[in-house]
Scaffold this active site. Sequence first.
Site, PDB file in Angstrom:
ATOM      1  N   THR A 132      -4.659  10.864   8.025  1.00 12.58           N
ATOM      2  CA  THR A 132      -5.521  10.022   8.845  1.00 12.58           C
ATOM      3  C   THR A 132      -5.118  10.247  10.309  1.00 12.58           C
ATOM      4  OG1 THR A 132      -6.448   7.797   9.078  1.00 12.58           O
ATOM      5  CG2 THR A 132      -4.065   7.938   8.680  1.00 12.58           C
ATOM      6  N   GLY A 175     -14.682   3.786  -3.570  1.00 15.16           N
ATOM      7  CA  GLY A 175     -14.999   3.883  -4.994  1.00 15.16           C
ATOM      8  C   GLY A 175     -14.725   5.252  -5.589  1.00 15.16           C
ATOM      9  N   ASP A 201       3.530  -1.209 -15.063  1.00 14.18           N
ATOM     10  CA  ASP A 201       2.836  -1.484 -16.332  1.00 14.18           C
ATOM     11  C   ASP A 201       1.941  -0.327 -16.773  1.00 14.18           C
ATOM     12  OD1 ASP A 201       1.524  -2.483 -13.884  1.00 14.18           O
ATOM     13  OD2 ASP A 201      -0.172  -2.908 -15.222  1.00 14.18           O
ATOM     14  N   GLN A 226      -2.859   2.707   4.905  1.00 16.00           N
ATOM     15  CA  GLN A 226      -2.698   4.091   4.434  1.00 16.00           C
ATOM     16  C   GLN A 226      -1.264   4.252   3.906  1.00 16.00           C
ATOM     17  OE1 GLN A 226      -4.461   3.852   7.867  1.00 16.00           O
ATOM     18  NE2 GLN A 226      -5.982   3.355   6.340  1.00 16.00           N
ATOM     19  N   LYS A 243      -0.173  -2.423  -1.279  1.00 12.17           N
ATOM     20  CA  LYS A 243       0.302  -3.172  -0.093  1.00 12.17           C
ATOM     21  C   LYS A 243      -0.317  -4.564  -0.013  1.00 12.17           C
ATOM     22  CE  LYS A 243      -1.212   0.285   2.376  1.00 12.17           C
ATOM     23  NZ  LYS A 243      -1.487   1.292   1.346  1.00 12.17           N
ATOM     24  N   GLY A 244      -1.653  -4.624  -0.249  1.00 12.59           N
ATOM     25  CA  GLY A 244      -2.350  -5.913  -0.163  1.00 12.59           C
ATOM     26  C   GLY A 244      -1.741  -6.928  -1.110  1.00 12.59           C
ATOM     27  N   THR A 282     -12.065   1.210  -1.100  1.00  9.75           N
ATOM     28  CA  THR A 282     -13.010   1.272   0.021  1.00  9.75           C
ATOM     29  C   THR A 282     -14.214   2.117  -0.324  1.00  9.75           C
ATOM     30  OG1 THR A 282     -11.248   0.947   1.618  1.00  9.75           O
ATOM     31  CG2 THR A 282     -13.236   1.991   2.463  1.00  9.75           C
ATOM     32  N   ASP A 315      -2.840   3.199  -0.984  1.00 13.93           N
ATOM     33  CA  ASP A 315      -3.217   2.485  -2.212  1.00 13.93           C
ATOM     34  C   ASP A 315      -2.031   2.179  -3.122  1.00 13.93           C
ATOM     35  OD1 ASP A 315      -5.848   2.683  -1.339  1.00 13.93           O
ATOM     36  OD2 ASP A 315      -6.151   4.589  -2.370  1.00 13.93           O
ATOM     37  N   ARG A 365      -8.845   9.177  26.414  1.00 12.15           N
ATOM     38  CA  ARG A 365      -9.040   8.178  27.484  1.00 12.15           C
ATOM     39  C   ARG A 365     -10.514   7.903  27.778  1.00 12.15           C
ATOM     40  NH1 ARG A 365      -5.173  11.743  30.744  1.00 12.15           N
ATOM     41  NH2 ARG A 365      -6.276  13.137  29.355  1.00 12.15           N
ATOM     42  N   ALA A 391      -8.886   1.340   5.357  1.00 10.20           N
ATOM     43  CA  ALA A 391      -8.006   0.676   4.389  1.00 10.20           C
ATOM     44  C   ALA A 391      -8.813  -0.195   3.428  1.00 10.20           C
ATOM     45  CB  ALA A 391      -6.999  -0.198   5.139  1.00 10.20           C
ATOM     46  N   GLY A 392      -8.294  -0.333   2.215  1.00  9.56           N
ATOM     47  CA  GLY A 392      -8.875  -1.269   1.243  1.00  9.56           C
ATOM     48  C   GLY A 392      -7.711  -1.901   0.520  1.00  9.56           C
ATOM     49  N   HIS A 393      -7.394  -3.134   0.831  1.00 11.91           N
ATOM     50  CA  HIS A 393      -6.224  -3.813   0.273  1.00 11.91           C
ATOM     51  C   HIS A 393      -6.674  -4.892  -0.704  1.00 11.91           C
ATOM     52  CE1 HIS A 393      -3.538  -2.532   3.924  1.00 11.91           C
ATOM     53  NE2 HIS A 393      -4.103  -1.520   3.300  1.00 11.91           N
ATOM     54  N   GLY A 451       1.627  -5.928 -12.795  1.00  6.78           N
ATOM     55  CA  GLY A 451       0.216  -6.241 -12.983  1.00  6.78           C
ATOM     56  C   GLY A 451      -0.392  -6.567 -11.639  1.00  6.78           C
TER      57      GLY A 451
HETATM   58  P1  GDP Z   1      -3.368  -0.971  -1.046  1.00  6.22           P
HETATM   59  O1  GDP Z   1      -4.370  -0.190  -0.289  1.00  6.22           O
HETATM   60  O2  GDP Z   1      -1.986  -0.403  -0.892  1.00  6.22           O
HETATM   61  O3  GDP Z   1      -3.398  -2.436  -0.739  1.00  6.22           O
HETATM   62  O4  GDP Z   1      -3.717  -0.795  -2.594  1.00  6.22           O
HETATM   63  P2  GDP Z   1      -5.195  -0.902  -3.244  1.00  6.22           P
HETATM   64  O5  GDP Z   1      -5.579  -2.309  -3.288  1.00  6.22           O
HETATM   65  O6  GDP Z   1      -6.123   0.060  -2.602  1.00  6.22           O
HETATM   66  O7  GDP Z   1      -4.910  -0.315  -4.689  1.00  6.22           O
HETATM   67  C1  GDP Z   1      -3.979  -0.867  -5.538  1.00  6.22           C
HETATM   68  C2  GDP Z   1      -4.701  -1.241  -6.843  1.00  6.22           C
HETATM   69  O8  GDP Z   1      -3.750  -1.500  -7.835  1.00  6.22           O
HETATM   70  C3  GDP Z   1      -5.516  -2.514  -6.725  1.00  6.22           C
HETATM   71  O9  GDP Z   1      -6.608  -2.414  -7.583  1.00  6.22           O
HETATM   72  C4  GDP Z   1      -4.548  -3.596  -7.191  1.00  6.22           C
HETATM   73  O10 GDP Z   1      -5.211  -4.736  -7.715  1.00  6.22           O
HETATM   74  C5  GDP Z   1      -3.815  -2.866  -8.271  1.00  6.22           C
HETATM   75  N1  GDP Z   1      -2.404  -3.253  -8.462  1.00  6.22           N
HETATM   76  C6  GDP Z   1      -1.462  -3.553  -7.547  1.00  6.22           C
HETATM   77  N2  GDP Z   1      -0.269  -3.722  -8.152  1.00  6.22           N
HETATM   78  C7  GDP Z   1      -0.458  -3.522  -9.453  1.00  6.22           C
HETATM   79  C8  GDP Z   1       0.404  -3.528 -10.611  1.00  6.22           C
HETATM   80  O11 GDP Z   1       1.606  -3.726 -10.521  1.00  6.22           O
HETATM   81  N3  GDP Z   1      -0.185  -3.270 -11.814  1.00  6.22           N
HETATM   82  C9  GDP Z   1      -1.514  -3.026 -11.960  1.00  6.22           C
HETATM   83  N4  GDP Z   1      -1.980  -2.771 -13.154  1.00  6.22           N
HETATM   84  N5  GDP Z   1      -2.338  -3.006 -10.907  1.00  6.22           N
HETATM   85  C10 GDP Z   1      -1.823  -3.236  -9.673  1.00  6.22           C
HETATM   86  P1  IMO Z   2      -5.067   1.937   2.218  1.00  2.99           P
HETATM   87  O1  IMO Z   2      -4.616   1.135   3.406  1.00  2.99           O
HETATM   88  C1  IMO Z   2      -5.844   5.890   0.550  1.00  2.99           C
HETATM   89  C2  IMO Z   2      -7.407   8.939   3.265  1.00  2.99           C
HETATM   90  C3  IMO Z   2      -8.822   9.416   3.041  1.00  2.99           C
HETATM   91  C4  IMO Z   2      -8.720  10.828   3.568  1.00  2.99           C
HETATM   92  C5  IMO Z   2      -7.768  10.716   4.739  1.00  2.99           C
HETATM   93  C6  IMO Z   2      -8.453  10.583   6.092  1.00  2.99           C
HETATM   94  O2  IMO Z   2      -6.063   1.277   1.352  1.00  2.99           O
HETATM   95  O3  IMO Z   2      -3.899   2.496   1.482  1.00  2.99           O
HETATM   96  P2  IMO Z   2      -9.832   8.690   7.339  1.00  2.99           P
HETATM   97  O4  IMO Z   2     -10.999   7.884   6.912  1.00  2.99           O
HETATM   98  O5  IMO Z   2      -8.643   7.883   7.690  1.00  2.99           O
HETATM   99  O6  IMO Z   2     -10.157   9.676   8.417  1.00  2.99           O
HETATM  100  O7  IMO Z   2      -9.444   9.578   6.049  1.00  2.99           O
HETATM  101  O8  IMO Z   2      -7.010   9.539   4.490  1.00  2.99           O
HETATM  102  N1  IMO Z   2      -7.266   7.473   3.435  1.00  2.99           N
HETATM  103  C7  IMO Z   2      -6.747   6.669   2.501  1.00  2.99           C
HETATM  104  N2  IMO Z   2      -6.332   6.928   1.242  1.00  2.99           N
HETATM  105  N3  IMO Z   2      -5.721   4.636   1.052  1.00  2.99           N
HETATM  106  C8  IMO Z   2      -6.108   4.367   2.316  1.00  2.99           C
HETATM  107  O9  IMO Z   2      -5.881   3.168   2.881  1.00  2.99           O
HETATM  108  C9  IMO Z   2      -6.695   5.395   3.087  1.00  2.99           C
HETATM  109  N4  IMO Z   2      -7.203   5.455   4.339  1.00  2.99           N
HETATM  110  C10 IMO Z   2      -7.536   6.726   4.542  1.00  2.99           C
HETATM  111  O10 IMO Z   2      -9.176   9.361   1.683  1.00  2.99           O
HETATM  112  O11 IMO Z   2      -8.104  11.637   2.604  1.00  2.99           O
HETATM  113 MG    MG Z   3      -6.193   0.790  -0.633  1.00  3.49          MG
END
Ligand code: GDP
Ligand code: IMO
Ligand code: MG
Length: 427
Positions: A243, A306, A337, A228, A16-17, A304, A13, A143, A39-41, A418
Amino acid sequence: MKVDVLLGLQWGDEGKGKLVDFITPNYDIIARFQGGANAGHTLIFDGKKYVLHLIPSGIFRNNCINIIGAGVVIDPIALVEEIKTLEEIGVDVKSKLKISKRAHLILPTHRILDKVSELDKGDAKIGSTLKGIGPTYMDKTGRNGIRIGDINNELNSKYQSLKDKHYLIMDRHSKTLQELDYYSTVKEEESKWFEAIEYLKSFDFIDSEYYINQALKQRLTVLAEGAQGSLLDVDYGTYPFVTSSSTTVSGVCSGLGVPPHAIGNVTGIFKAYTTRVGSGPFPTELDNEIGEKMRKIGSEFGATTGRPRRCGWLDLPALKYACMINGVTELNIMKLDILSEFETIKVCVGYNVDGEFYKDTIPFDVSVPIEPIYVELKGWNKDISNCKVFEELPKEAKDYIAFIQLETNCPITRVSVGPDRLQTIMR
Ligand code: GDP
Ligand code: IMO
Ligand code: MG
């Protein structure tokens, strides 16, 4: 050409997205190499927010091919749901998405096994996203798995049909699940699974290893998008609270089928502070009003699941470790920020583990009691979310960046201020 890599250096988190979407205009191909719908990007542009789980973050740009690589595990139900959501808003997914035949399939029973495993662990649970990731990778390495390419082998009598393979695995799983009285919940999911498989048949299944290596020969540009974070890596993360895939740069080679010398630039991205969702050690965690403030200002809730994310100060020993494992060539700092409202900012520069000091390394087991050693820097107390160029940042923010650069010995080339695509400062 070489495969550039963008991956997270913390516990996921990191943003990356957002960054993949930002740099996609520089690339012909974006490829996911590991993980799955855990993942949740998040991407934000033109005032709208999108969350991607399995589909690479280049999908919104024209002239960009998106590949789900061999190292990814795919839940067909989740993938079809994601495709349909994008199609509904006018994204031509079919022409831009290619799926590796070698990617393994998540079955409905894998998801239930994930849940059962967590229940079984009780207080020691990992905090899995319950997407079936762990059990699917277990079947892959054991396997026993089914791959996307097996869908097309259905008509070839030399091979077991997809249905036969599916039932063989389900039968094995059912022994565990029936004992636990879970099996009855599978039936409905099973028909949804086969419907999703039918839907996917019209998509392009490719030999992604040939596709990518040929693309590199043709001088096309390729970006590998990590999922991740490095501290969740199955080998180098905070095991067992990790993971089940290789989230670090070595996962790019195995997950896309490219040799190590084909790896180019490695961009490591990290938040200006630290978050973690799920269980496991977190030396700089702030289980207090400061952590609560970070969560609130940073909207730190899982994209992903909440779930609220645990928050804490930046951990330099862990960041240095992730830089080393990945051979990071440049750093990008995200969510700077969010620190604008803090009078002072702490950074962990070392660990005290029962009188033993760590600065440039981290101990084998970070779940032991660790006293983080902090330095305190002056905050900037000023909104920076509209800064467009580095020079516009307050002195204290520049000092914070300079301090991290000095400590990690790695240049910070982008600063995110941001969530919007446009709130990104290039250096
Ligand atoms: P990812 O899994 O690495 O793609 O990251 P996530 O999307 O799960 O979580 C990053 C969160 O931070 C999302 O809600 C983005 O919209 C937000 N975000 C990313 N970059 C910034 C930033 O520079 N500032 C702020 N305020 N929010 C950001
Ligand atoms: P993105 O790509 C943050 C965490 C889970 C749990 C552990 C194992 O959005 O950064 P799993 O479902 O893989 O067996 O869970 O890894 N986890 C993440 N935490 N961002 C993610 O993906 C994650 N994907 C898995 O919360 O602790
Ligand atoms: Mg994420």
